[in-house]
Design a protein around this motif. Structure first.
Motif, PDB file in Angstrom:
ATOM      1  N   ASP A 199       5.563   8.846  -5.028  1.00  0.00           N
ATOM      2  CA  ASP A 199       4.549   7.826  -5.311  1.00  0.00           C
ATOM      3  C   ASP A 199       4.459   7.560  -6.819  1.00  0.00           C
ATOM      4  OD1 ASP A 199       2.417   6.182  -5.497  1.00  0.00           O
ATOM      5  OD2 ASP A 199       0.947   7.567  -4.637  1.00  0.00           O
ATOM      6  N   ILE A 233       6.582  21.143  10.724  1.00  0.00           N
ATOM      7  CA  ILE A 233       7.327  21.059   9.464  1.00  0.00           C
ATOM      8  C   ILE A 233       6.459  21.476   8.290  1.00  0.00           C
ATOM      9  CG2 ILE A 233       8.966  19.305  10.247  1.00  0.00           C
ATOM     10  CD1 ILE A 233       7.314  17.226   8.681  1.00  0.00           C
ATOM     11  N   TRP A 234       5.146  21.342   8.440  1.00  0.00           N
ATOM     12  CA  TRP A 234       4.258  21.700   7.317  1.00  0.00           C
ATOM     13  C   TRP A 234       4.192  23.208   7.133  1.00  0.00           C
ATOM     14  CZ3 TRP A 234       4.140  17.550   4.730  1.00  0.00           C
ATOM     15  CH2 TRP A 234       4.163  16.321   5.390  1.00  0.00           C
ATOM     16  N   LEU A 261      -1.605  12.595  -3.719  1.00  0.00           N
ATOM     17  CA  LEU A 261      -2.640  13.574  -3.395  1.00  0.00           C
ATOM     18  C   LEU A 261      -3.684  12.937  -2.493  1.00  0.00           C
ATOM     19  CD1 LEU A 261      -3.628  16.447  -4.038  1.00  0.00           C
ATOM     20  CD2 LEU A 261      -4.967  15.461  -5.901  1.00  0.00           C
ATOM     21  N   PHE A 262      -4.029  13.632  -1.408  1.00  0.00           N
ATOM     22  CA  PHE A 262      -4.932  13.027  -0.426  1.00  0.00           C
ATOM     23  C   PHE A 262      -6.215  13.813  -0.229  1.00  0.00           C
ATOM     24  CE2 PHE A 262      -0.541  11.901   0.753  1.00  0.00           C
ATOM     25  CZ  PHE A 262      -0.619  10.555   0.476  1.00  0.00           C
ATOM     26  N   TYR A 307      10.480   6.350   2.144  1.00  0.00           N
ATOM     27  CA  TYR A 307      10.220   7.767   1.938  1.00  0.00           C
ATOM     28  C   TYR A 307      11.563   8.488   1.894  1.00  0.00           C
ATOM     29  CZ  TYR A 307      10.297   7.220   7.050  1.00  0.00           C
ATOM     30  OH  TYR A 307      10.620   6.859   8.322  1.00  0.00           O
ATOM     31  N   ASP A 345       2.481  19.769  -0.344  1.00  0.00           N
ATOM     32  CA  ASP A 345       3.781  19.194   0.007  1.00  0.00           C
ATOM     33  C   ASP A 345       3.682  17.716   0.362  1.00  0.00           C
ATOM     34  OD1 ASP A 345       5.005  21.849  -0.094  1.00  0.00           O
ATOM     35  OD2 ASP A 345       3.731  22.197   1.646  1.00  0.00           O
ATOM     36  N   SER A 346       2.736  17.018  -0.281  1.00  0.00           N
ATOM     37  CA  SER A 346       2.586  15.599   0.006  1.00  0.00           C
ATOM     38  C   SER A 346       3.103  14.778  -1.166  1.00  0.00           C
ATOM     39  CB  SER A 346       1.119  15.274   0.281  1.00  0.00           C
ATOM     40  OG  SER A 346       0.300  15.699  -0.780  1.00  0.00           O
ATOM     41  N   SER A 347       3.433  13.531  -0.888  1.00  0.00           N
ATOM     42  CA  SER A 347       3.841  12.618  -1.946  1.00  0.00           C
ATOM     43  C   SER A 347       2.609  11.824  -2.331  1.00  0.00           C
ATOM     44  CB  SER A 347       4.951  11.697  -1.443  1.00  0.00           C
ATOM     45  OG  SER A 347       5.191  10.672  -2.370  1.00  0.00           O
ATOM     46  N   GLN A 352      12.927  11.038   3.155  1.00  0.00           N
ATOM     47  CA  GLN A 352      13.594  11.547   4.358  1.00  0.00           C
ATOM     48  C   GLN A 352      14.149  10.423   5.227  1.00  0.00           C
ATOM     49  OE1 GLN A 352      10.386  11.960   3.537  1.00  0.00           O
ATOM     50  NE2 GLN A 352       9.671  14.040   3.874  1.00  0.00           N
TER      51      GLN A 352
END
Lengths: 493, 491
Positions: B350, B331-332, B369-370, B94, B365-367, B96
């Motif tokens: 991804d 952080i979100w 989609l969930f 990832y 803000d995700s890598s 970070q």
């Protein structure tokens, strides 16, 4: 200390074994509030400790680490892990008395020592969190009555816990509250907030009990997860070499084969795994896995019985007391097997080839997953728990074999799992010796379809498909997988 | 006459039923060094990959190494993408990760990676050092692969290629992420290689290039067209911006504060190595900043603090959106207010998400989609996909697309939630010049209504017009903080 489970009346045994709810996402709307502003102190800073702590802090919680004075003084890796990420680190005496929640993330074997050291220092009404219930259930540790005892167990290695969190997701997590230690009734709220803090609530949370977690976890790891993968891998490799297959090829097929095969299992259960085979091969794999189930059923049942009665933990703790004599001897023995010592050959094996040339492993996996699941459910464990501890975790363990074979698998899993794995392996190999005599290279090493015209009887195929698809592990699996919306496919081959 | 080094006839390539290259022919003779340029997504990369025999293709590609040469008779391709694996053979990283310190190292070190490469190709270790020095890489030998920035990974790829000194060297966008000094030195190193007998094929849209480049071409209508020089740069035109989707006008930011970012003596160090030293910087709402400095000057680290990606944020005195960092925010909550793009975010994104999923993931803000975004967000995503001209690729996986298209999708992801702070770290890497101009115009338009902007770009000429202030870092220290408009009027 007495085995906690054995002190319970039957009613309560059944009651605690039968706890298992897949929690709805609406249960987590309170976010991390139940832990907001509280002091969280993590004991231990290995892979789980560090990565869970990073997630919890990034979720706005107050996290620090406590380590043994010796680890701090000699600046061990755990001290470096914590300080280099700017966490506050202190001794038990310095930090435990300030903690609202103490999170014990040390290895199982140290639990008794750690818990007896920190318990007297904990403040009135604080919470103690575990990630595995062995210490409470099998060792029967009694926790001070004013303290709340919870369990939060992410079902993935620590590095994954972090990786999935920063991607905006999480890993499936199991939570529990110990019924003997929930004086203020806040245990569940705190466990849920903890899940939100590590991101687990996005990937599916299972509410379990300490008892159900331990009894199912031990069973799964000993039988299908580690035990059978080890036995199956070694027998397959030896068979190929015996029949003249190139050892480098055999080594590669076995090392990476379980990972490729169980990736299909992860995505779509036993059905998807079996569907990767041709029709002829599927029928064959079905038949031999039925045979394997009959041969191994008594062994699976013995493991479950010994786990339930506490016999397993008794003999394992005897070995602990004996300086791990058996564990170390078996570990050394595993390191010496021909499979372990033969490096994977520099040959290209295509993804489909792993299925076609390793039909035997497909049969082993189906037999092992179904047997472990059935045996657990027969013993009173809920199907959801049984699914997690059998089918769900098999691909995770298979990944460790792909990395560096069985030695790596046994290094990564807990000592408890490793001990149980060897115990199973020792008993299972002789049990399968007659069966293995009949196995030829069409099942392992060469393409099963070679020289066959691929014709099958329609009715046989329909019956086989029906038997695979209608198994309870498939039905519960379909529901649970749907809830874990976005499973990342691990790149294979 | 000697046989040509590369002889391509009737080369064909399709992408999703669309013909990209059609009966293309190309002859490369001894002594020729080609520059291939032009808009992104027109088949350049596939063409050179076919020369390196890395992809299946329709058509004949003949390679002849018929001159006596002491150089290895190989075609070496330096991809526009880098990949590496951890010690266990996986690449589940990832972006970070290099900021999260873990004692147990998960990846190889640069030194052992290079030693391994040298052994594999029977290279003389003594010839390596001058290359390391020229690209400023000596101090990174002990670093592990996961710790490198994208610019440093690019350099590592180039170092290997130059050390190998193949007879035919193909470089696909080699300047991405390199600062101007490194670009200059790279060109000198490449000229040295040519002197020694290497022939070059270079894919680039930059105006700087090795002086040994002596043939120029672009792809037009699926065919290779030779040009006198980098002709396309003359044809740049200013395309009118089609109207932005209307949802960008509905801004709902909290009332403005005196500062969005305020850093007071911020320091970041790893062991003895100081990466940021006593940074003092204040960004007020609505300001448009350029952040500049050479590779390794600390730009990415500074931005990672702002984007809540760096654990050392918790040990520093700095305010984000009015709150002291580490005072109980998640952080979100921070990421929600920031639109970020960076080379690292792209690299570790991804690759198996579709364009649509990638863009929608910007809301969360995700890598990847969930969750299901719901009706309104779906509509907004469709509008934005249309705006970026990505309609045909909506359901295509990111890793099936050329770099420039991937980058457009991620730029869509960056702006889709219309954030109050935009952090654009080399946003136009991989885009052609036309796309860069267009994107910067879009940024100008977006920022009209009070968006705060921090923009990293190595070239002044590639900055959006709205930039009004500048902070320059060097060796982790603030070198310059200035008002660009004022600076201009003073001269």
């Amino acid at each position: 200390m007495a085995n906690y489970f054995n002190t319970l009346p039957l009613r309560e045994k059944l009651n605690q074994l039968g706890v298992c709810d897949f929690m709805d996402s609406s249960e987590f709307l309170d976010g991390v509030n139940a832990l907001k502003g509280k002091k969280l102190v993590i004991v231990g800073c290995g892979a789980q400790g560090l990565n869970q702590g990073l997630n919890l802090r990034d979720s706005g919680l107050d996290v620090s680490y406590t380590l043994r004075a010796a680890a701090i003084e000699s600046k061990r890796d755990s001290w470096k892990n914590a300080t280099e990420n700017n966490f506050k680190v202190g001794t038990y005496e310095e930090l435990i008395p300030t903690a609202d929640v103490v999170i014990n993330l040390t290895p199982d074997k140290q639990h008794t020592a750690v818990v007896s050291a920190i318990m007297p220092l904990m403040k009135e009404g604080a919470t103690l969190s575990y990630s595995h219930g062995f210490n409470i259930v099998e060792e029967g540790t009694q926790i001070r009555k004013d303290l709340t005892v919870i369990m939060v167990a992410p079902k993935c290695p620590g590095s994954e816990v972090r990786a999935e969190y920063v991607r905006g997701f999480g890993v499936p997590t199991l939570i529990a509250v110990h019924p003997e230690n929930d004086p203020q009734g806040k245990g569940l709220a705190q466990a849920k907030a903890y899940c939100v803090g590590t991101g687990g609530h996005k990937a599916g949370v299972l509410k379990s009990s300490f008892v159900a977690e331990v009894k199912s976890d031990l069973m799964g790891e000993q039988t299908i997860l580690c035990g059978l993968l080890q036995t199956g891998s070694i027998l397959s490799f030896d068979k190929m070499v015996e029949k003249g297959i190139n050892a480098g090829y055999a080594s590669k097929l076995v090392q990476y084969g379980v990972e490729v095969i169980t990736e299909a299992l992860k995505q779509g259960g036993i059905t998807a795994m079996m569907d990767r085979l041709s029709n002829v091969a599927k029928i064959k794999a079905f038949e031999i896995s039925e045979e394997l189930k009959d041969i191994m059923r008594p062994l699976f049942q013995k493991h479950q019985d010994d786990i339930m009665s506490g016999e397993f933990s008794r003999i394992m703790m005897e070995d602990w007391a004996n300086g791990d004599k058996n564990l170390l001897a078996w570990r050394a023995e595993t390191g010496e097997t021909a499979f372990e010592k033969t490096p994977a050959g520099d040959v290209k094996i295509g993804e489909q080839e792993y299925f076609d040339n390793y039909t035997l492993m497909v049969a082993f996996v189906r037999a092992g997953v179904e047997l472990a699941f059935e045996t657990m459910v027969d013993a009173g464990i809920k199907p959801e728990s049984a699914y997690y501890e059998s089918l769900h975790e098999t691909p995770l363990i298979a990944n460790t074999i792909a990395r560096k074979k069985l030695f790596e698998m046994n290094r990564v899993i807990s000592d408890t799992a490793e001990y149980g794995c060897y115990l199973f392996d020792q008993a299972c190999k002789p049990l399968l010796s007659d069966f293995m005599k009949k196995v030829d290279t069409d099942l392992v090493g060469k393409n099963f379809n070679e020289g066959k015209d691929g014709a099958v009887d329609n009715r046989t195929l329909i019956e086989v498909n029906e038997a695979i698809r209608s198994h309870q592990v498939e039905q519960i699996g379909a529901t649970l997988r749907k809830a874990m919306t976005a499973m990342k496919a691990i790149k294979t081959a | 006459m000697k046989k040509p080094v590369v002889h391509i006839t009737n080369f064909n390539l399709k992408f999703q039923d669309k013909s990209v290259l059609k009966d293309l022919c190309w002859t490369i003779n001894i002594g020729e060094n080609w520059l291939l340029s032009g808009e992104s997504g027109n088949g350049k990369t596939s063409l050179v990959k076919a020369i390196a025999n890395l992809i299946p293709h329709y058509g004949t590609v003949k390679i002849n190494f018929n001159t006596p040469s002491h150089l290895p008779a190989v075609v070496h391709y330096v991809s526009n993408w880098y990949q590496f694996k951890d010690l266990e053979g996986q690449s589940n990283f990832y972006y970070q990760q290099r900021y999260n310190k873990q004692v147990a190292s998960t990846t190889n070190s640069v030194g052992s990676e290079l030693r391994h490469f040298g052994q594999q190709n029977h290279l003389n270790i003594d010839t390596l050092n001058p290359i390391l020095v020229a690209l400023g890489f000596e101090h990174l030998l002990a670093a592990t692969l996961i710790e490198l920035s994208s610019g440093e990974h690019k350099k590592l790829q180039l170092i290997k290629a130059i050390w190998l000194k193949p007879q035919l060297l193909i470089l696909d966008l080699p300047y991405n992420g390199l600062d101007s000094a490194s670009r200059r030195n790279l060109n000198l190193l490449l000229d040295d290689l040519v002197e020694d007998g290497t022939q070059l094929i270079l894919i680039s849209n930059e105006s700087e290039m090795p002086s040994s480049i002596n043939r120029f071409a672009k792809i037009e209508g699926g065919k290779l067209v030779e040009t006198a020089e980098m002709q396309h740069s003359i044809n740049l035109y200013t395309e009118a911006l089609i109207p932005l989707p209307s949802f960008f006008e509905e801004k709902q930011w909290p009332a403005s504060k005196s500062h969005l970012i305020k850093m007071i003596d911020v320091n970041v160090s790893y062991g003895d190595k100081k990466v940021l030293k006593n940074i003092n910087w204040e960004v007020k709402p609505g300001e448009k900043w350029a952040l500049q400095g050479p590779n390794g000057s600390g730009k990415s680290t500074l931005l990672s603090l702002i984007c809540a990606d760096h654990p050392q944020a918790f040990a520093n005195n700095f305010y984000l959106f009015g709150n002291l960092r580490g005072s109980g925010e998640s952080i979100w909550e921070i990421k929600e207010r920031i639109g970020l793009i960076s080379p690292e975010l792209h690299w570790y994104f991804d690759p198996t998400a579709t364009v649509w999923q990638s863009i929608v993931s910007g809301f969360y803000d995700s890598s990847g989609l969930f969750c299901d975004p719901g009706y309104t967000k779906r509509l907004q995503a469709d509008e934005l996909i249309h705006f970026f001209g990505l309609d045909d690729y909506k359901n295509t996986l990111m890793n099936q697309l050329p770099l420039g298209k991937q980058r457009l999708a991620l730029l869509g992801r960056t702006i889709i939630k219309n954030p109050e702070l935009l952090i654009l770290d080399e946003p136009c890497q991989g885009l052609d010049q036309q796309q860069t101009i267009h994107f910067n115009k879009l940024i100008d338009e977006l920022c009209k209504n009070g968006t705060t902007l921090i923009y990293v770009g190595h070239f002044e000429s590639q900055l959006p017009d709205c930039i009004e202030k500048r902070i320059v870092l060097e060796n982790g220290e603030v070198q310059v903080i200035e008002d660009i408009l004022e600076a201009v009027s003073h001269t």
